[in-house]
Design a protein around this motif. Structure first.
Motif, mmCIF file in Angstrom:
data_model
loop_
_atom_site.group_PDB
_atom_site.id
_atom_site.type_symbol
_atom_site.label_atom_id
_atom_site.label_comp_id
_atom_site.label_asym_id
_atom_site.label_seq_id
_atom_site.Cartn_x
_atom_site.Cartn_y
_atom_site.Cartn_z
ATOM 1 N N THR A 329 0.823 -1.212 0.000
ATOM 2 C CA THR A 329 0.000 0.000 0.000
ATOM 3 C C THR A 329 0.855 1.259 0.000
ATOM 4 O O THR A 329 0.583 2.201 -0.740
ATOM 5 N N LEU A 330 1.908 1.271 0.793
ATOM 6 C CA LEU A 330 2.711 2.484 0.908
ATOM 7 C C LEU A 330 4.189 2.170 0.745
ATOM 8 O O LEU A 330 4.753 1.359 1.476
ATOM 9 N N GLN A 331 4.802 2.816 -0.267
ATOM 10 C CA GLN A 331 6.244 2.686 -0.496
ATOM 11 C C GLN A 331 6.863 4.082 -0.492
ATOM 12 O O GLN A 331 6.480 4.933 -1.290
ATOM 13 N N PHE A 332 7.817 4.298 0.393
ATOM 14 C CA PHE A 332 8.610 5.524 0.349
ATOM 15 C C PHE A 332 9.854 5.238 -0.477
ATOM 16 O O PHE A 332 10.466 4.171 -0.357
ATOM 17 N N ILE A 333 10.230 6.217 -1.298
ATOM 18 C CA ILE A 333 11.343 6.036 -2.226
ATOM 19 C C ILE A 333 12.362 7.150 -1.980
ATOM 20 O O ILE A 333 12.021 8.339 -2.053
ATOM 21 N N VAL A 334 13.584 6.760 -1.668
ATOM 22 C CA VAL A 334 14.646 7.739 -1.388
ATOM 23 C C VAL A 334 15.841 7.403 -2.276
ATOM 24 O O VAL A 334 16.407 6.306 -2.184
ATOM 25 N N GLY A 335 16.220 8.321 -3.151
ATOM 26 C CA GLY A 335 17.354 8.115 -4.044
ATOM 27 C C GLY A 335 18.633 8.660 -3.444
ATOM 28 O O GLY A 335 18.608 9.555 -2.593
ATOM 29 N N GLU A 336 19.738 8.150 -3.924
ATOM 30 C CA GLU A 336 21.048 8.547 -3.395
ATOM 31 C C GLU A 336 21.383 10.006 -3.716
ATOM 32 O O GLU A 336 22.201 10.625 -3.040
#
Length: 629
Positions: A329-336
């Motif tokens: 349901t919920l995905q947080f996405i953090v790029g380098e």
């Protein structure tokens, strides 16, 4: 057919502003949630004649005269005393007395769980946050740790039932969706998917994905207290070291497939005990954190558009599409490189709880860092293993191919309209949302010389378990306005009058929709009631005009946020556009999407046309004396 309505996000523009970082209560307010929910009214069933009349009005700007005449005949027959319409209406009214919400179960089923296209692009929205102030692995880990802590801070309010109740026009809103977004997951089925929610079993872990490898990260100590940001940093560093190599099969890319294909792959995958345990751990987790590499290098103008693609589908198999579990349901996405955002699976919830949670988390990450916490032994995060058979490997290769075709097909443009924001329409005593919607109507008309069926989501959360209904932005009033705007024979005063009428008509339809009196969900209910009673599907639903009414070439949504962000989603028809916008005080963030495979549509051109329409509308108001109020 009805499933196309789901790919837009809820309208939250009229909600009262929130104070985002509230003190989290240490004391549980047991029973507060249920007491609040029981106090909400049930969703009304609109009168049959009213819906039929409003349906005809909605068709007027988008169908031919002969088609409209035919539809009127069908509706006359449908409404006859003692006829099929009355019987279905009566059945719906009985259903409304016997259920918490006569619509919600049907809506989730038809709009989401029965829908077989991939959730990526077609259903799940992405959310683009401003670029964060880091550009290396250490910065990424530190920010991600604070993000996790911020989500857990918000989760405490959900767990303790201390989440402040939201209001719309002075009326309390249903808070149920907040209780559905964490610890939940979609599960593929061969004909219909399902959603599981593990919140009651109190999961203690999140899933972290890095280099296509999945890890269980316990985020609570044995005494129930959450790990601090410093402790989370230690654990995320361990995960990154343990998954430094990326030469693994990206199992997560299977979740990008057509739902029937994924259902077959899924059954094959979980035959293996290890695989089944790994999948269950992902499904049970509170949420997923995706730690991505840097996005492709692009110009500053294209940066946000590139990030939107990463949030929506990961950019393809060569980038980050395998570094996800899109059923979560919920995905947080953090790029380098400082890129940051989220993706959410739409079945359990609309935009408001997601936006509220993300606003809270972003504010939380800005807080000054805490002093180093006492050193306590932390158990190693657990890597999830998958046994990849040749057959599963084939499924993964097929998923990569399909994903790449879809990624190539999607054209996504994020535009920051910097000339003005909601300040200008407000100065002219106009609803900012209605003003922007009329600009969209004008932009589309200028490109195609016709009006089209336009969808905008309206919240039904004033009612228990309420989801959404449709604001039909293309109206007779909007059609008169856009046709007159560039007509040199029309005086400016007349054009302003038509603009004001169009804005007012949109505002009135919005009020109609949020009060449960719009047409689309009622028509769906009548159709579903016929199927439930095993009666023939009424002819009005087989009509050419009905198909045109549901062919939303403009699928739009306003998603306001305190954070300077924008949501994005794909078009809902092959020759259409997806348009999401966040009106700020002095600027407006737009995300416009279309498919490259359609020669008629072009996301960049529509974005430019919207910019031109907004500027021209402002100029008209400023140059016309009667508009200066």
């Amino acid at each position: 057919m009805w499933g196309i309505c789901c790919r837009t996000v809820v309208k939250v523009g009229m909600a009262k502003p929130r104070h985002l970082v509230k003190p989290v209560s240490a004391t549980r307010v047991a029973g507060r949630y249920l007491t609040h929910q029981k106090g909400l009214p049930g969703l009304p069933v609109p009168p049959l004649q009213q819906t039929c009349e409003r349906y005809i009005s909605a068709l007027e700007p988008i169908v031919e005269v002969d088609e409209l005449t035919h539809t009127k005949e069908l509706l006359d027959d449908f409404q006859k005393a003692g006829g099929l319409g009355e019987r279905l209406q009566s059945g719906l009214e009985k259903r409304s007395h016997n259920t918490e919400n006569w619509l919600s179960e049907w809506w989730v089923q038809v709009a989401y769980l029965d829908y077989r296209m991939p959730v990526i692009v077609h259903s799940s929205p992405g959310l683009v946050l401003p670029r964060m102030n880091f550009s290396d692995k250490q910065g990424q880990i530190r920010f991600a740790a604070k993000l996790i802590a911020g989500v857990l801070d918000f989760k405490t309010m959900i767990d303790n039932e201390t989440l402040p109740v939201e209001y719309l026009g002075g009326k309390p809103l249903c808070m149920n969706q907040y209780y559905e977004v964490l610890s939940s997951c979609r599960i593929p089925g061969l004909k219909r998917d399902s959603v599981v929610n593990h919140a009651k079993s109190l999961p203690k872990h999140i899933t972290v994905v890095h280099n296509f490898q999945f890890f269980v990260l316990d985020v609570y100590h044995s005494d129930g207290s959450p790990l601090t940001a410093d402790q989370l940093c230690v654990q995320l560093e361990r995960i990154c070291r343990a998954s430094a190599e990326s030469s693994v099969d990206p199992v997560g890319i299977l979740t990008t497939q057509h739902r029937d294909s994924w259902a077959k792959s899924y059954l094959n995958l979980i035959k293996d005990k290890t695989n089944k345990e790994s999948v269950l751990a992902i499904q049970r987790s509170i949420f997923t954190l995706c730690l991505d590499g840097a996005v492709p290098q692009v110009s500053d103008d294209m940066y946000r558009s590139c990030v939107a693609v990463q949030m929506l589908h990961g950019g393809g198999s060569q980038w980050n599409s395998g570094n996800r579990w899109f059923d979560k349901t919920l995905q947080f996405i953090v790029g380098e490189d400082g890129t940051c955002g989220a993706n959410y699976e739409h079945a359990p919830a609309e935009g408001p709880p997601i936006v509220a949670l993300i606003d809270h988390v972003v504010e939380y990450t800005k807080k000054t860092e805490m002093v180093g916490s006492p050193t306590v032994p932390l158990s190693m995060p657990q890597k999830l293993h998958f046994n990849i058979t040749p057959e599963i490997k084939n499924h993964i290769e097929e998923a990569k191919h399909s994903m790449n075709v879809l990624a190539e097909d999607l054209d996504m443009r994020v535009m920051v309209f910097r000339h003005f924001g909601k300040n200008v329409p407000k100065a002219h005593k106009m609803s900012p949302d209605a003003f922007i919607q009329m600009a969209l109507q004008l932009a589309y008309y200028r490109m195609y010389q016709r009006c089209c069926a336009t969808y905008e989501s309206a919240s039904l959360r004033m009612y228990r378990l309420g989801r959404t209904d449709t604001i039909r932005s293309a109206s007779s009033a909007s059609a008169s306005f856009v046709r007159a705007f560039d007509d040199p024979s029309k005086q400016n005063t007349e054009k302003v009058e038509l603009m004001e009428k169009a804005v007012k008509a949109h505002r009135q339809y919005t009020d109609t929709a949020i009060s449960g009196q719009a047409i689309d969900r009622h028509l769906l209910g009548l159709k579903m009631q016929a199927l439930e009673e095993k009666l023939p599907v009424p002819d009005i639903f087989k009509d050419v005009a009905f198909a045109k009414a549901l062919h939303y070439q403009l699928s739009t949504s306003q998603v306001p946020s305190k954070t300077d962000c924008v949501m994005c989603f794909g078009p809902v028809v092959p020759n259409g556009y997806g348009v999401c916008y966040n009106p700020m005080i002095n600027h407006i963030n737009f995300a416009v999407s279309s498919f490259n495979s359609c020669e008629e549509t072009n996301a960049g051109q529509l974005a430019q046309a919207v910019e031109g329409a907004l500027l021209d509308m402002r100029t008209l108001l400023e140059q016309t004396p009667r508009a200066k109020l």
